[in-house]
Design a protein around this motif. Structure first.
Motif, PDB file in Angstrom:
ATOM      1  N   ARG A   1       0.869  -1.253   0.008  1.00 40.83           N
ATOM      2  CA  ARG A   1       0.270  -0.097  -0.132  1.00 40.83           C
ATOM      3  C   ARG A   1       1.205   1.093  -0.210  1.00 40.83           C
ATOM      4  N   VAL A  18      -6.724  -2.589   2.781  1.00 41.02           N
ATOM      5  CA  VAL A  18      -5.001  -2.582   3.650  1.00 41.02           C
ATOM      6  C   VAL A  18      -4.911  -1.280   4.354  1.00 41.02           C
ATOM      7  N   ARG A  19      -4.848  -0.447   5.546  1.00 40.89           N
ATOM      8  CA  ARG A  19      -4.781   0.701   5.689  1.00 40.89           C
ATOM      9  C   ARG A  19      -3.570   1.273   5.665  1.00 40.89           C
ATOM     10  N   MET A  66      -4.475  -9.978   0.587  1.00 38.63           N
ATOM     11  CA  MET A  66      -5.487  -9.414   0.529  1.00 38.63           C
ATOM     12  C   MET A  66      -4.551  -8.997  -0.751  1.00 38.63           C
TER      13      MET A  66
END
Length: 292
Positions: A1, A18-19, A66
């Motif tokens: 990310r 995903v943060r 993910m």
């Protein structure tokens, strides 16, 4: 990310899974072994397979986590006939939760779906083009049964992708998985991305650092060289196998884009970057009864 946010490559979907990381990742990680070179190297092989089969194939992403590849392939009009993801049920449940609650993820699945109603429960999702299966890769008979329930066709050319997955299994467990795949599909390719050259001092320090974080590499003995990586594939039923380290991969990437990404962040430790890249590799093997 973080690498995507800096501009190494485009992935509009990773933000939904995903943060944003609070800490900056080191440039040698973003640029090299873990991210840019890996994403482009693996993607190059996947697209070559899709091109050879004219997308009349299936992809099985092992330990997918993910990963956003399904959505990116759909955007490029490169979806295979069916795309499968496999991971532990707990990971799968998290991914399904994200998909159900975020329209930019669920809409492409609905758009590519045809036929009966889409099946979705807490540990699996099954549409006509995309399936997520909760299973333990260490038990291939259980894995095969679950994949077949979701429409796996053993007669279709099949691409299996494993990125930093086999190294967490014992040598016997990864051998069983690779042998199962080689015996199950007459036309198949496997892509494996993981550590290599782990017997030297730098490799030992990597292992110690991971162990301090309670991360045990159960299959690290097979990561001693490019030769050992190739031999593992050939010994388990694959006809042709190759392996190259990530420094070599980096040298093959389109140089104009490499120049672009090298300008994104200042890299102080050129030597560390090269050492890291020499300790990861991409291996691929094929079994090809119809001479693709």
């Amino acid at each position: 990310r973080f690498a995507v946010s800096v501009g190494y490559w485009k992935d509009p979907y990773i933000q939904y899974f995903v943060r944003q990381a609070k800490e900056r990742k080191a440039p040698e990680i973003n640029r090299g072994n873990c991210y840019y070179a890996r994403v482009h190297g693996v993607s190059y092989l996947i697209k070559a397979f899709l091109d050879k089969t004219e997308c009349n194939c299936q992809i099985v992403n092992l330990g997918a986590g993910m990963d956003t590849l399904f959505w990116r392939l759909k955007d490029e009009n490169l979806l295979p006939r069916k795309y499968f993801e496999v991971d532990f049920p707990m990971i799968v449940a998290r991914k399904i939760h994200h998909i159900k609650s975020k329209p930019p993820l669920s809409k492409p699945i609905m758009e590519s779906h045809s036929g009966d109603s889409l099946l979705i429960d807490s540990h699996s999702l099954d549409s006509s083009r995309y399936s997520i299966v909760g299973a333990d890769l260490r038990f291939s008979s259980d894995l095969e049964e679950k994949l077949k329930k979701h429409g796996l066709d053993v007669h279709l050319p099949t691409l299996l992708v494993a990125e930093c997955v086999l190294v967490y299994m014992t040598p016997q467990q990864s051998a069983d998985l690779l042998r199962w795949a080689a015996n199950t599909f007459p036309v198949a390719m496997v892509i494996n991305y993981e550590q290599v050259n782990m017997g030297d001092r730098f490799g030992q320090i990597m292992i110690e650092n991971l162990q301090r974080r309670h991360c045990n590499l159960a299959g690290v003995e097979l990561c001693s060289s490019l030769h050992s990586q190739r031999e593992r594939l050939l010994a388990n039923g694959w006809e042709d196998a190759r392996a190259i380290d990530m420094m070599k991969v980096y040298s093959f990437l389109p140089q104009a884009d490499v120049k672009r990404i090298e300008a994104l962040e200042f890299l102080d430790e050129k030597e560390l970057f090269e050492q890291l890249m020499q300790h990861y590799c991409i291996c691929w093997a094929s079994k090809d009864s119809s001479n693709l």
